[in-house]
Design a protein around this motif. Sequence first.
Motif, PDB file in Angstrom:
ATOM      1  N   GLY A 186       6.677   3.209 -11.598  1.00  0.00           N
ATOM      2  CA  GLY A 186       5.750   3.048 -10.482  1.00  0.00           C
ATOM      3  C   GLY A 186       5.834   1.666  -9.860  1.00  0.00           C
ATOM      4  N   ARG A 187       5.925   0.643 -10.705  1.00  0.00           N
ATOM      5  CA  ARG A 187       6.054  -0.728 -10.207  1.00  0.00           C
ATOM      6  C   ARG A 187       7.324  -0.885  -9.382  1.00  0.00           C
ATOM      7  NH1 ARG A 187       2.374  -4.318 -12.477  1.00  0.00           N
ATOM      8  NH2 ARG A 187       1.329  -3.375 -14.263  1.00  0.00           N
ATOM      9  N   ARG A 188       8.400  -0.294  -9.886  1.00  0.00           N
ATOM     10  CA  ARG A 188       9.667  -0.389  -9.152  1.00  0.00           C
ATOM     11  C   ARG A 188       9.551   0.304  -7.800  1.00  0.00           C
ATOM     12  NH1 ARG A 188      12.247   0.612 -14.142  1.00  0.00           N
ATOM     13  NH2 ARG A 188      12.577   2.790 -13.555  1.00  0.00           N
ATOM     14  N   ALA A 189       8.905   1.485  -7.806  1.00  0.00           N
ATOM     15  CA  ALA A 189       8.741   2.236  -6.556  1.00  0.00           C
ATOM     16  C   ALA A 189       7.924   1.432  -5.545  1.00  0.00           C
ATOM     17  CB  ALA A 189       8.066   3.579  -6.831  1.00  0.00           C
ATOM     18  N   LEU A 190       6.857   0.801  -6.022  1.00  0.00           N
ATOM     19  CA  LEU A 190       6.010  -0.019  -5.147  1.00  0.00           C
ATOM     20  C   LEU A 190       6.817  -1.164  -4.539  1.00  0.00           C
ATOM     21  CD1 LEU A 190       3.232  -0.942  -4.010  1.00  0.00           C
ATOM     22  CD2 LEU A 190       2.873  -2.175  -6.164  1.00  0.00           C
ATOM     23  N   GLN A 191       7.610  -1.828  -5.371  1.00  0.00           N
ATOM     24  CA  GLN A 191       8.413  -2.948  -4.872  1.00  0.00           C
ATOM     25  C   GLN A 191       9.421  -2.491  -3.828  1.00  0.00           C
ATOM     26  OE1 GLN A 191       9.915  -4.808  -8.447  1.00  0.00           O
ATOM     27  NE2 GLN A 191       8.203  -6.257  -8.461  1.00  0.00           N
ATOM     28  N   THR A 192      10.043  -1.350  -4.076  1.00  0.00           N
ATOM     29  CA  THR A 192      11.002  -0.814  -3.108  1.00  0.00           C
ATOM     30  C   THR A 192      10.319  -0.587  -1.763  1.00  0.00           C
ATOM     31  OG1 THR A 192      12.179   0.273  -4.902  1.00  0.00           O
ATOM     32  CG2 THR A 192      12.641   1.052  -2.668  1.00  0.00           C
ATOM     33  N   TRP A 193       9.129  -0.033  -1.809  1.00  0.00           N
ATOM     34  CA  TRP A 193       8.389   0.227  -0.566  1.00  0.00           C
ATOM     35  C   TRP A 193       8.006  -1.086   0.122  1.00  0.00           C
ATOM     36  CZ3 TRP A 193       3.029  -0.673   0.609  1.00  0.00           C
ATOM     37  CH2 TRP A 193       2.633  -0.144   1.840  1.00  0.00           C
ATOM     38  N   LEU A 194       7.549  -2.048  -0.676  1.00  0.00           N
ATOM     39  CA  LEU A 194       7.126  -3.327  -0.089  1.00  0.00           C
ATOM     40  C   LEU A 194       8.298  -4.089   0.520  1.00  0.00           C
ATOM     41  CD1 LEU A 194       4.571  -4.585  -2.779  1.00  0.00           C
ATOM     42  CD2 LEU A 194       4.055  -3.984  -0.414  1.00  0.00           C
ATOM     43  N   ARG A 195       9.481  -3.925  -0.077  1.00  0.00           N
ATOM     44  CA  ARG A 195      10.644  -4.651   0.428  1.00  0.00           C
ATOM     45  C   ARG A 195      11.235  -4.003   1.669  1.00  0.00           C
ATOM     46  NH1 ARG A 195      12.649  -4.907  -5.202  1.00  0.00           N
ATOM     47  NH2 ARG A 195      11.796  -6.809  -6.127  1.00  0.00           N
ATOM     48  N   ALA A 196      10.997  -2.720   1.855  1.00  0.00           N
ATOM     49  CA  ALA A 196      11.571  -2.009   3.003  1.00  0.00           C
ATOM     50  C   ALA A 196      10.988  -2.554   4.297  1.00  0.00           C
ATOM     51  CB  ALA A 196      11.286  -0.515   2.886  1.00  0.00           C
ATOM     52  N   PRO A 197      11.816  -2.649   5.349  1.00  0.00           N
ATOM     53  CA  PRO A 197      11.291  -3.140   6.622  1.00  0.00           C
ATOM     54  C   PRO A 197      10.146  -2.276   7.111  1.00  0.00           C
ATOM     55  CG  PRO A 197      13.497  -2.198   6.876  1.00  0.00           C
ATOM     56  CD  PRO A 197      13.235  -2.339   5.411  1.00  0.00           C
ATOM     57  N   VAL A 198       9.228  -2.899   7.817  1.00  0.00           N
ATOM     58  CA  VAL A 198       8.011  -2.222   8.252  1.00  0.00           C
ATOM     59  C   VAL A 198       8.238  -1.548   9.594  1.00  0.00           C
ATOM     60  CG1 VAL A 198       5.564  -2.528   8.633  1.00  0.00           C
ATOM     61  CG2 VAL A 198       6.812  -4.179   7.235  1.00  0.00           C
ATOM     62  N   GLN A 199       7.943  -0.290   9.665  1.00  0.00           N
ATOM     63  CA  GLN A 199       7.971   0.351  10.977  1.00  0.00           C
ATOM     64  C   GLN A 199       6.577   0.257  11.589  1.00  0.00           C
ATOM     65  OE1 GLN A 199       7.397   1.798   8.140  1.00  0.00           O
ATOM     66  NE2 GLN A 199       7.512   4.047   8.251  1.00  0.00           N
ATOM     67  N   ASP A 200       6.524   0.048  12.886  1.00  0.00           N
ATOM     68  CA  ASP A 200       5.221  -0.078  13.539  1.00  0.00           C
ATOM     69  C   ASP A 200       4.412   1.195  13.375  1.00  0.00           C
ATOM     70  OD1 ASP A 200       5.387  -2.627  14.414  1.00  0.00           O
ATOM     71  OD2 ASP A 200       6.292  -2.122  16.337  1.00  0.00           O
ATOM     72  N   SER A 201       3.154   1.013  13.046  1.00  0.00           N
ATOM     73  CA  SER A 201       2.310   2.202  13.006  1.00  0.00           C
ATOM     74  C   SER A 201       1.947   2.581  14.441  1.00  0.00           C
ATOM     75  CB  SER A 201       1.065   1.950  12.162  1.00  0.00           C
ATOM     76  OG  SER A 201       0.531   0.667  12.416  1.00  0.00           O
ATOM     77  N   ALA A 202       1.777   3.846  14.653  1.00  0.00           N
ATOM     78  CA  ALA A 202       1.505   4.357  15.995  1.00  0.00           C
ATOM     79  C   ALA A 202       0.227   3.744  16.562  1.00  0.00           C
ATOM     80  CB  ALA A 202       1.372   5.873  15.947  1.00  0.00           C
ATOM     81  N   VAL A 203       0.299   3.284  17.798  1.00  0.00           N
ATOM     82  CA  VAL A 203      -0.905   2.797  18.465  1.00  0.00           C
ATOM     83  C   VAL A 203      -1.742   4.008  18.854  1.00  0.00           C
ATOM     84  CG1 VAL A 203      -1.219   0.667  19.782  1.00  0.00           C
ATOM     85  CG2 VAL A 203       0.881   1.975  20.071  1.00  0.00           C
ATOM     86  N   ARG A 204      -3.014   3.900  18.679  1.00  0.00           N
ATOM     87  CA  ARG A 204      -3.900   4.963  19.153  1.00  0.00           C
ATOM     88  C   ARG A 204      -5.285   4.383  19.377  1.00  0.00           C
ATOM     89  NH1 ARG A 204      -6.709  10.033  17.248  1.00  0.00           N
ATOM     90  NH2 ARG A 204      -6.346  11.488  18.929  1.00  0.00           N
ATOM     91  N   ASP A 205      -5.387   3.576  20.440  1.00  0.00           N
ATOM     92  CA  ASP A 205      -6.651   2.958  20.784  1.00  0.00           C
ATOM     93  C   ASP A 205      -7.375   3.814  21.794  1.00  0.00           C
ATOM     94  OD1 ASP A 205      -6.249   0.822  19.114  1.00  0.00           O
ATOM     95  OD2 ASP A 205      -5.338  -0.437  20.663  1.00  0.00           O
ATOM     96  N   LEU A 206      -8.315   4.595  21.317  1.00  0.00           N
ATOM     97  CA  LEU A 206      -8.930   5.559  22.209  1.00  0.00           C
ATOM     98  C   LEU A 206     -10.073   4.974  23.017  1.00  0.00           C
ATOM     99  CD1 LEU A 206      -8.704   8.791  20.094  1.00  0.00           C
ATOM    100  CD2 LEU A 206      -7.129   7.817  21.749  1.00  0.00           C
ATOM    101  N   PHE A 207     -10.643   3.881  22.559  1.00  0.00           N
ATOM    102  CA  PHE A 207     -11.784   3.356  23.284  1.00  0.00           C
ATOM    103  C   PHE A 207     -11.446   2.933  24.719  1.00  0.00           C
ATOM    104  CE2 PHE A 207     -14.372  -0.259  24.635  1.00  0.00           C
ATOM    105  CZ  PHE A 207     -15.529   0.450  24.907  1.00  0.00           C
TER     106      PHE A 207
END
Lengths: 193, 193
Positions: free
Chosen positions: B81-102
Amino acid sequence: MNDLSSAVLENAVLGLLTLRPMSGYEIKQLFDKSISFLWRVHMSQIYPALARLKEAGLVEMDLVPQEKKPTKKVYSITRKGRRALQTWLRAPVQDSAVRDLFPLKVFFARNIERETLLEHITERQDRAQATLALYRDMERLFKELQEGDIDSYPKEDIRFWQLALRWAILREEGVRDWCNLVLKDLTQDMKGG
Amino acid sequence: MNDLSSAVLENAVLGLLTLRPMSGYEIKQLFDKSISFLWRVHMSQIYPALARLKEAGLVEMDLVPQEKKPTKKVYSITRKGRRALQTWLRAPVQDSAVRDLFPLKVFFARNIERETLLEHITERQDRAQATLALYRDMERLFKELQEGDIDSYPKEDIRFWQLALRWAILREEGVRDWCNLVLKDLTQDMKGG
DNA sequence: TCAACCATGTAATGTGTTACATGATTGA
DNA sequence: TCAATCATGTAACACATTACATGGTTGA
């Protein structure tokens, strides 16, 4: 939900159709040129939404054959549609769910190397700069639309578009500033400690 | 996706379990006390996520019977699990979808009365102020956690939590400033025009 | 006595994303 | 010739939200 009164996509489509009748394809294009800084939608969401709007009697559809191009289905907003849009716009706004996934990697950054984290932040900052450049272009475009008097983009509409765009600009400037803050905080520590 | 390598919720749960073994209920509570300024989750999302993590061998489960309370299922992160978490943290971040409805309601505000719009904005600004007050409380709490030395909240973690919280504060200050801008712009017009 | 807290889940529904499916025209 | 644009949709899958379901303890 089959009354559409709180369906955001459907109301956004109605909003765009107040400008002029359009096909699904054209609606998507206008979405990309305007609302996209607040919310991105996919082509495959537009068609079902139009179908639901039509069934609810909020839009009407006309078939428009074209030369050397496929026949378009052009939708126009009905009187009932205008009323529905106004009802939605007048209703108090509920906060949209926060879901900022980028800073999550910072939140859990204890588990990775400092360098990897700094790379993530730098990349994000670069993207913020690029996005801001795009928004500045949009701002210029909106200004031109407002000065040149084109039927299809009434000035009163453009004014509100500009205000909405300001939201996106402030949001992205916040991201840029935050990246700066994090970079400073983390590198300061490396020198000082 | 059955490898969980890009499942955000699963990785966030793993991240919290690096602090200490916890039951689903406790994970949700900690979520609310910490990550909630970035992302709110529901109890009903946690249990299925834990089941998936267990099946993938990323967490282990122990039954802990309690007096006068239901038996807990306490989950701990595994080496895998620790290894999996590190792999995810090291992976480049994709932008989360914008959804500003206000600000959408501002975007389409041509279709309603000016007064209704002003009310919406004022309400949103009030909520921004309230949210900021909450964040300030959280900031104080994090500072206390960092000063008082408690095992369950290591200082290195808290530091990153503070940085992440800064994101949320900047975001909410942006909202507040934008509301100010819109109010000024719209009322100026009423006087001047 | 009534709400809140502890503790676990399932099911239904709503929304968003990606892939699939088709096919002509235009410009590099 | 290859990608982009115009033009329409369906289907599968992923993810989020709300409701349903259960039941004991604690404090106001």
